[in-house]
Design a protein around this motif. Sequence first.
Motif, PDB file in Angstrom:
ATOM      1  N   ASN A 151       0.855  -1.182   0.000  1.00 56.03           N
ATOM      2  CA  ASN A 151       0.000   0.000   0.000  1.00 56.03           C
ATOM      3  C   ASN A 151       0.895   1.238   0.000  1.00 56.03           C
ATOM      4  OD1 ASN A 151       0.888   0.369   2.708  1.00 56.03           O
ATOM      5  ND2 ASN A 151      -0.814  -0.861   3.480  1.00 56.03           N
ATOM      6  N   GLN A 152       0.320   2.387   0.291  1.00 57.81           N
ATOM      7  CA  GLN A 152       1.086   3.639   0.212  1.00 57.81           C
ATOM      8  C   GLN A 152       2.311   3.627   1.120  1.00 57.81           C
ATOM      9  OE1 GLN A 152       1.052   6.250  -1.810  1.00 57.81           O
ATOM     10  NE2 GLN A 152       2.825   7.033  -0.669  1.00 57.81           N
ATOM     11  N   LYS A 153       2.255   2.836   2.171  1.00 56.04           N
ATOM     12  CA  LYS A 153       3.382   2.795   3.105  1.00 56.04           C
ATOM     13  C   LYS A 153       4.666   2.325   2.418  1.00 56.04           C
ATOM     14  CE  LYS A 153       4.083   2.164   7.950  1.00 56.04           C
ATOM     15  NZ  LYS A 153       3.433   1.847   9.234  1.00 56.04           N
ATOM     16  N   TYR A 154       4.499   1.564   1.325  1.00 56.17           N
ATOM     17  CA  TYR A 154       5.673   1.067   0.599  1.00 56.17           C
ATOM     18  C   TYR A 154       6.537   2.218   0.119  1.00 56.17           C
ATOM     19  CZ  TYR A 154       7.827  -3.112  -1.333  1.00 56.17           C
ATOM     20  OH  TYR A 154       8.669  -4.180  -1.556  1.00 56.17           O
ATOM     21  N   SER A 155       5.905   3.211  -0.496  1.00 54.37           N
ATOM     22  CA  SER A 155       6.646   4.372  -0.998  1.00 54.37           C
ATOM     23  C   SER A 155       7.227   5.190   0.152  1.00 54.37           C
ATOM     24  CB  SER A 155       5.735   5.247  -1.856  1.00 54.37           C
ATOM     25  OG  SER A 155       5.325   4.564  -3.027  1.00 54.37           O
ATOM     26  N   ASP A 156       6.494   5.283   1.239  1.00 52.19           N
ATOM     27  CA  ASP A 156       6.990   6.023   2.394  1.00 52.19           C
ATOM     28  C   ASP A 156       8.292   5.427   2.906  1.00 52.19           C
ATOM     29  OD1 ASP A 156       4.724   7.590   2.199  1.00 52.19           O
ATOM     30  OD2 ASP A 156       3.635   6.522   3.776  1.00 52.19           O
ATOM     31  N   ILE A 157       8.346   4.107   2.979  1.00 52.27           N
ATOM     32  CA  ILE A 157       9.534   3.446   3.512  1.00 52.27           C
ATOM     33  C   ILE A 157      10.663   3.413   2.490  1.00 52.27           C
ATOM     34  CG2 ILE A 157      10.418   1.186   4.257  1.00 52.27           C
ATOM     35  CD1 ILE A 157       7.885   0.826   5.861  1.00 52.27           C
ATOM     36  N   ALA A 158      10.326   3.244   1.222  1.00 44.72           N
ATOM     37  CA  ALA A 158      11.356   3.208   0.179  1.00 44.72           C
ATOM     38  C   ALA A 158      11.980   4.580  -0.054  1.00 44.72           C
ATOM     39  CB  ALA A 158      10.765   2.673  -1.120  1.00 44.72           C
ATOM     40  N   GLY A 159      11.295   5.638   0.371  1.00 41.57           N
ATOM     41  CA  GLY A 159      11.836   6.977   0.198  1.00 41.57           C
ATOM     42  C   GLY A 159      11.638   7.552  -1.187  1.00 41.57           C
ATOM     43  N   VAL A 160      10.953   6.816  -2.051  1.00 42.76           N
ATOM     44  CA  VAL A 160      10.637   7.262  -3.410  1.00 42.76           C
ATOM     45  C   VAL A 160       9.258   6.716  -3.764  1.00 42.76           C
ATOM     46  CG1 VAL A 160      13.057   7.303  -4.154  1.00 42.76           C
ATOM     47  CG2 VAL A 160      11.692   5.224  -4.489  1.00 42.76           C
ATOM     48  N   GLU A 161       8.664   7.233  -4.820  1.00 41.63           N
ATOM     49  CA  GLU A 161       7.384   6.710  -5.262  1.00 41.63           C
ATOM     50  C   GLU A 161       7.592   5.347  -5.917  1.00 41.63           C
ATOM     51  OE1 GLU A 161       3.401   6.718  -5.168  1.00 41.63           O
ATOM     52  OE2 GLU A 161       4.662   8.349  -4.415  1.00 41.63           O
ATOM     53  N   LEU A 189       8.956   2.632  11.616  1.00 40.05           N
ATOM     54  CA  LEU A 189       8.570   2.514  10.217  1.00 40.05           C
ATOM     55  C   LEU A 189       7.560   1.392   9.996  1.00 40.05           C
ATOM     56  CD1 LEU A 189      12.030   2.984   8.438  1.00 40.05           C
ATOM     57  CD2 LEU A 189      10.308   4.711   8.992  1.00 40.05           C
ATOM     58  N   LEU A 190       7.770   0.257  10.638  1.00 40.57           N
ATOM     59  CA  LEU A 190       6.885  -0.899  10.483  1.00 40.57           C
ATOM     60  C   LEU A 190       6.322  -1.312  11.839  1.00 40.57           C
ATOM     61  CD1 LEU A 190       8.775  -3.285   8.000  1.00 40.57           C
ATOM     62  CD2 LEU A 190       6.694  -1.981   7.545  1.00 40.57           C
ATOM     63  N   SER A 191       5.020  -1.323  11.941  1.00 39.36           N
ATOM     64  CA  SER A 191       4.375  -1.828  13.152  1.00 39.36           C
ATOM     65  C   SER A 191       4.257  -3.348  13.073  1.00 39.36           C
ATOM     66  CB  SER A 191       2.980  -1.215  13.304  1.00 39.36           C
ATOM     67  OG  SER A 191       2.117  -1.711  12.282  1.00 39.36           O
ATOM     68  N   GLU A 192       3.901  -3.971  14.173  1.00 37.20           N
ATOM     69  CA  GLU A 192       3.676  -5.417  14.150  1.00 37.20           C
ATOM     70  C   GLU A 192       2.543  -5.765  13.187  1.00 37.20           C
ATOM     71  OE1 GLU A 192       3.788  -7.363  18.153  1.00 37.20           O
ATOM     72  OE2 GLU A 192       4.197  -5.308  18.833  1.00 37.20           O
ATOM     73  N   ASP A 193       1.513  -4.941  13.150  1.00 38.59           N
ATOM     74  CA  ASP A 193       0.407  -5.183  12.225  1.00 38.59           C
ATOM     75  C   ASP A 193       0.862  -5.069  10.767  1.00 38.59           C
ATOM     76  OD1 ASP A 193      -1.441  -5.718  14.191  1.00 38.59           O
ATOM     77  OD2 ASP A 193      -2.278  -3.692  14.232  1.00 38.59           O
ATOM     78  N   ASP A 194       1.791  -4.156  10.498  1.00 41.76           N
ATOM     79  CA  ASP A 194       2.334  -4.041   9.143  1.00 41.76           C
ATOM     80  C   ASP A 194       3.011  -5.347   8.726  1.00 41.76           C
ATOM     81  OD1 ASP A 194       1.568  -1.394   8.673  1.00 41.76           O
ATOM     82  OD2 ASP A 194       3.395  -0.595   9.587  1.00 41.76           O
ATOM     83  N   VAL A 195       3.803  -5.890   9.635  1.00 41.49           N
ATOM     84  CA  VAL A 195       4.519  -7.133   9.317  1.00 41.49           C
ATOM     85  C   VAL A 195       3.528  -8.278   9.122  1.00 41.49           C
ATOM     86  CG1 VAL A 195       6.286  -8.771  10.058  1.00 41.49           C
ATOM     87  CG2 VAL A 195       6.550  -6.326  10.566  1.00 41.49           C
ATOM     88  N   LEU A 196       2.504  -8.323   9.936  1.00 43.95           N
ATOM     89  CA  LEU A 196       1.469  -9.354   9.773  1.00 43.95           C
ATOM     90  C   LEU A 196       0.769  -9.215   8.423  1.00 43.95           C
ATOM     91  CD1 LEU A 196      -0.075  -9.403  13.364  1.00 43.95           C
ATOM     92  CD2 LEU A 196       1.408 -11.141  12.335  1.00 43.95           C
ATOM     93  N   SER A 197       0.598  -7.987   7.956  1.00 44.69           N
ATOM     94  CA  SER A 197       0.008  -7.771   6.630  1.00 44.69           C
ATOM     95  C   SER A 197       0.924  -8.311   5.535  1.00 44.69           C
ATOM     96  CB  SER A 197      -0.252  -6.278   6.399  1.00 44.69           C
ATOM     97  OG  SER A 197      -1.253  -5.802   7.261  1.00 44.69           O
ATOM     98  N   ILE A 198       2.219  -8.064   5.672  1.00 42.15           N
ATOM     99  CA  ILE A 198       3.182  -8.605   4.702  1.00 42.15           C
ATOM    100  C   ILE A 198       3.115 -10.128   4.688  1.00 42.15           C
ATOM    101  CG2 ILE A 198       5.630  -8.813   4.107  1.00 42.15           C
ATOM    102  CD1 ILE A 198       6.050  -6.065   5.472  1.00 42.15           C
ATOM    103  N   ILE A 199       3.089 -10.717   5.873  1.00 39.91           N
ATOM    104  CA  ILE A 199       3.023 -12.172   5.989  1.00 39.91           C
ATOM    105  C   ILE A 199       1.776 -12.702   5.298  1.00 39.91           C
ATOM    106  CG2 ILE A 199       2.680 -14.055   7.650  1.00 39.91           C
ATOM    107  CD1 ILE A 199       4.491 -12.401   9.589  1.00 39.91           C
ATOM    108  N   SER A 200       0.670 -12.026   5.474  1.00 42.43           N
ATOM    109  CA  SER A 200      -0.579 -12.436   4.825  1.00 42.43           C
ATOM    110  C   SER A 200      -0.464 -12.359   3.308  1.00 42.43           C
ATOM    111  CB  SER A 200      -1.723 -11.550   5.312  1.00 42.43           C
ATOM    112  OG  SER A 200      -2.933 -11.868   4.647  1.00 42.43           O
TER     113      SER A 200
END
Length: 233
Positions: free
Chosen positions: A128-138, A168-179
């Motif tokens: 989701n949008q968080k990907y660009s936020d963490i990558a530092g680019v769009e 940068l990553l919450s536990e819920d974020d990581v669980l979303s990646i795992i899903s």
Amino acid sequence: MKIIGFIETSLLDWDGHIVASIYLPGCNFRCPYCHNKNVVLNPDSFDEVPLEHIESYISENKDFLDGIVVSGGEPTMHEDLPDLLKKIKRTGLKVKLDTNGTNPDMLESLISENLVDYIAMDVKAPLNQKYSDIAGVEVKLDNIKRSIDLIEASGIDYEFRTTIVPILLSEDDVLSIISELAGSKKYALQQFRPDYTLDPALSELKPYQSEIIMNLADSAQKTIKTVTIRGDV
């Protein structure tokens, strides 16, 4: 292609393998926790490692080595990457490629030409949008999704991996990646290292406690065949 780094022997860059590792310059991401700061920001500051030196070393040690890891930076930024991999494959050694998954066209070509034996793809965040936020680019998420699908369907060995960074990553974020990666062969949770980060502000950040990392690994094991933890936990 300019090669900016060469490690002759590593037991860490490919699980279960003795390898040599090649590093290519530049990256299209600006992840704040990146610890290859100069490779990303100042790729021209490195002296070039002659390919002839690497080829000579491989020739003399190929009975000892299991394979070659090609990393960066982001290797798939380089249009002549296939030429490098062809030269390595001609030695009879296996090739592992590290990538951020932003160039699925290149990955598809490398897979179809049998130029890679193992792909390790970083999955930075939920898709989701968080990907660009963490990558530092769009980031074009369609490219990330396509790379994941290509790798999963490739028939070669692979892993996905995520560096678990507090704030940068919450536990819920990581669980979303795992899903999102459910059904994959292998997933590595990588502990954040606060040393020499691209964003100096993160150098004071404490990594997640080991209990949290272990709990996330337990969750991943429910839907992913092999789960591993890397780093100090």
